[in-house]
Design a protein around this motif. Structure first.
Motif, PDB file in Angstrom:
ATOM      1  N   UNK A  31       0.850  -1.189   0.000  1.00  0.00           N
ATOM      2  CA  UNK A  31       0.000   0.000   0.000  1.00  0.00           C
ATOM      3  C   UNK A  31       0.895   1.252   0.000  1.00  0.00           C
ATOM      4  N   UNK A  32       0.422   2.309  -0.649  1.00  0.00           N
ATOM      5  CA  UNK A  32       1.192   3.558  -0.732  1.00  0.00           C
ATOM      6  C   UNK A  32       0.274   4.757  -0.547  1.00  0.00           C
ATOM      7  N   UNK A  33       0.871   5.895  -0.287  1.00  0.00           N
ATOM      8  CA  UNK A  33       0.171   7.189  -0.401  1.00  0.00           C
ATOM      9  C   UNK A  33       0.382   7.659  -1.829  1.00  0.00           C
ATOM     10  N   UNK A  34      -0.687   7.784  -2.624  1.00  0.00           N
ATOM     11  CA  UNK A  34      -0.505   7.955  -4.071  1.00  0.00           C
ATOM     12  C   UNK A  34       0.192   9.235  -4.504  1.00  0.00           C
ATOM     13  N   UNK A  35       0.037  10.325  -3.771  1.00  0.00           N
ATOM     14  CA  UNK A  35       0.664  11.599  -4.179  1.00  0.00           C
ATOM     15  C   UNK A  35       1.401  12.232  -3.007  1.00  0.00           C
ATOM     16  N   UNK A  36       2.557  12.802  -3.288  1.00  0.00           N
ATOM     17  CA  UNK A  36       3.387  13.485  -2.284  1.00  0.00           C
ATOM     18  C   UNK A  36       3.936  14.755  -2.924  1.00  0.00           C
ATOM     19  N   UNK A  37       4.018  15.839  -2.147  1.00  0.00           N
ATOM     20  CA  UNK A  37       4.575  17.114  -2.631  1.00  0.00           C
ATOM     21  C   UNK A  37       5.691  17.570  -1.707  1.00  0.00           C
ATOM     22  N   UNK A  38       6.743  18.171  -2.292  1.00  0.00           N
ATOM     23  CA  UNK A  38       7.880  18.632  -1.507  1.00  0.00           C
ATOM     24  C   UNK A  38       8.451  19.894  -2.143  1.00  0.00           C
ATOM     25  N   UNK A  39       8.974  20.787  -1.315  1.00  0.00           N
ATOM     26  CA  UNK A  39       9.673  21.978  -1.809  1.00  0.00           C
ATOM     27  C   UNK A  39      11.055  21.592  -2.325  1.00  0.00           C
ATOM     28  N   UNK A 146       5.372  11.966  -7.182  1.00  0.00           N
ATOM     29  CA  UNK A 146       6.038  13.026  -6.417  1.00  0.00           C
ATOM     30  C   UNK A 146       5.999  14.346  -7.194  1.00  0.00           C
ATOM     31  N   UNK A 147       5.535  15.386  -6.523  1.00  0.00           N
ATOM     32  CA  UNK A 147       5.533  16.736  -7.092  1.00  0.00           C
ATOM     33  C   UNK A 147       6.562  17.584  -6.350  1.00  0.00           C
ATOM     34  N   UNK A 148       7.479  18.198  -7.084  1.00  0.00           N
ATOM     35  CA  UNK A 148       8.490  19.094  -6.506  1.00  0.00           C
ATOM     36  C   UNK A 148       8.090  20.525  -6.851  1.00  0.00           C
ATOM     37  N   UNK A 149       8.006  21.381  -5.847  1.00  0.00           N
ATOM     38  CA  UNK A 149       7.581  22.763  -6.065  1.00  0.00           C
ATOM     39  C   UNK A 149       8.696  23.735  -5.691  1.00  0.00           C
ATOM     40  N   UNK A 150       8.662  24.890  -6.319  1.00  0.00           N
ATOM     41  CA  UNK A 150       9.563  25.997  -5.989  1.00  0.00           C
ATOM     42  C   UNK A 150       8.747  27.273  -6.028  1.00  0.00           C
ATOM     43  N   UNK A 151       8.781  28.029  -4.922  1.00  0.00           N
ATOM     44  CA  UNK A 151       8.046  29.289  -4.844  1.00  0.00           C
ATOM     45  C   UNK A 151       8.904  30.392  -5.456  1.00  0.00           C
ATOM     46  N   UNK A 152       8.354  31.043  -6.448  1.00  0.00           N
ATOM     47  CA  UNK A 152       9.092  32.104  -7.127  1.00  0.00           C
ATOM     48  C   UNK A 152       9.011  33.430  -6.396  1.00  0.00           C
TER      49      UNK A 152
END
Length: 399
Positions: A31-39, A146-152
């Motif tokens: 089992x997994x957590x389907x979506x993850x986000x990180x800076x 996995x979603x990688x984000x960067x705040x502009x």
């Protein structure tokens, strides 16, 4: 009897077939957590665990991306990490993590992947794969996105006034990932932009630029952001045409300078006239002697001039044409190169010097000189000198 024997043979053949086929799932369930986000630059955990819980120390665990099964980013087997096939970009950045604070780790079936210093290239799908050598357990897999984000940067708003009380507004921001959304709005509604463009720099970060036409009597906001993050906003209140304000400010500035110049000229003319009258009056009275302790300016203007009083020290070195003795300026008893003309070639330097403003000071020329009883000085600006003219004389004192 023949029919019964045929039924027994079919059951036996089916049983043999089931025993030789590898189980797709068997007793292991992942089992997994389907979506993850990180800076970008931060650490995150991709949760993956066995259900029901069991120790995974004796299992084979692979984390890999896309279909790169043979190039895993982390490979665990026989109770140790197999680094020989690990993808180079993940060396030193991945390890087993905990899906939550209450997790018992690998011994409790927690196969979560801990990823440090996340980069833009890390964004995408990851597969958690588990298999066992035991025939009754088999293997299973599941994927995490996995979603990688960067705040502009905060949006930068600029305005250009057009005709008919309209304003061309521009909004731009840089340093975002993934592609940010941009929204225009005023105090009443969402506005539709005339243009919306994206660009990418060498590091993979995105910039956004947009513009629209708006009424000059409103407050407009531009909001930029990515999902699951607090957006950044800039506001601009449009009221008066800045060119009109600039013209008014410029007119006020010009008027102020004109008034100042007129006042300065009037003061110089007044001082010159008063000095001339005073000198003529003394000439007529026959008083040709100068008292060093007596003010050179008449009382009626001394109170005004004294507000600008400064102490000027003449250079003791002097020159071959002029001498200073006991603080008194004297001729050098020689032929002057300029004849009767007054120039700065025959001058004495002094300190301090002035490049602007109003200044007043007095100089003694000599006690026994019957031709000079009072001296009025006026500042003459020159790129190299500031000269003091001496009435009825042919000398200058320049500082």
């Amino acid at each position: 009897m023949g029919a019964l024997m045929m039924h027994v043979c079919l059951v036996a053949a089916l049983g043999a077939s089931l025993c030789t086929a590898a189980p797709v799932s068997g007793g292991i369930q992942v089992f997994v957590t389907p979506t993850v986000s990180v800076r970008r630059g931060h650490t995150t955990t991709l949760p993956c665990w066995l259900n029901p819980p069991q120790s995974a120390e004796g299992l084979e665990v692979r984390w890999f991306r896309l279909d790169k099964f043979d190039s895993p980013i982390m490979f665990y087997r026989e109770k140790s990490f197999q680094d020989s096939s690990q993808k180079a970009s993940y060396v030193g950045r991945v390890s087993f993590g905990l899906k939550n604070a209450a997790s018992g780790g690998l011994t409790a079936g927690d196969l979560s992947l801990k990823l440090e210093n996340a980069t833009i290239e890390d964004a995408g799908d990851y597969t958690c794969y588990v298999s066992s050598d035991l025939s009754d357990q088999g293997y299973d897999r599941a994927s995490v996105s996995l979603t990688v984000t960067e705040m502009g940067a905060s949006p930068l708003l600029s305005a250009e006034w057009k005709e008919d009380h309209m304003v061309n507004l521009s909004c731009e921001s840089e340093g975002w990932y993934p592609e940010p959304s941009l929204r225009w709005s005023d105090q009443k509604q969402v506005l539709t932009p005339k243009s919306l463009k994206y660009s990418k720099d060498s590091s993979g970060l995105l910039s956004v630029n947009s513009w629209l036409l708006a009424s000059s009597s409103t407050e407009v906001s531009c909001t930029v952001g990515v999902s699951n993050e607090e957006p950044k906003e800039a506001r601009l209140r449009l009221e008066n045409h800045p060119q009109t304000e600039s013209i008014q400010s410029s007119s006020s500035s010009v008027a102020g300078w004109v008034a100042f110049v007129v006042l300065l000229i009037a003061m110089l003319v007044l001082l010159g006239g008063l000095c001339y009258k005073k000198r003529e009056k003394k000439k007529k009275s026959g008083n040709h002697h100068t008292n060093e302790n007596h003010p050179l300016l008449p009382k009626e203007v001394l109170s005004t001039a004294s507000k600008f009083n400064v102490n000027v020290t003449l250079d003791k070195e002097g020159n071959q044409y002029l001498k200073i003795k006991n603080g008194i300026l004297r001729d050098g008893r020689c032929d002057f190169p300029d004849g009767e003309k007054v120039t700065c070639l025959t001058a004495i330097k002094g300190t301090p010097g002035f490049s602007s403003g109003q200044h007043y000071w007095e100089v003694s020329v000599g006690k026994n000189d019957p031709n000079v009883d009072q001296i009025a000085f006026s500042l003459a600006q020159n790129p190299r000198f500031y000269c003091l003219s001496v009435p009825d004389r042919r000398r200058l004192v320049c500082i």
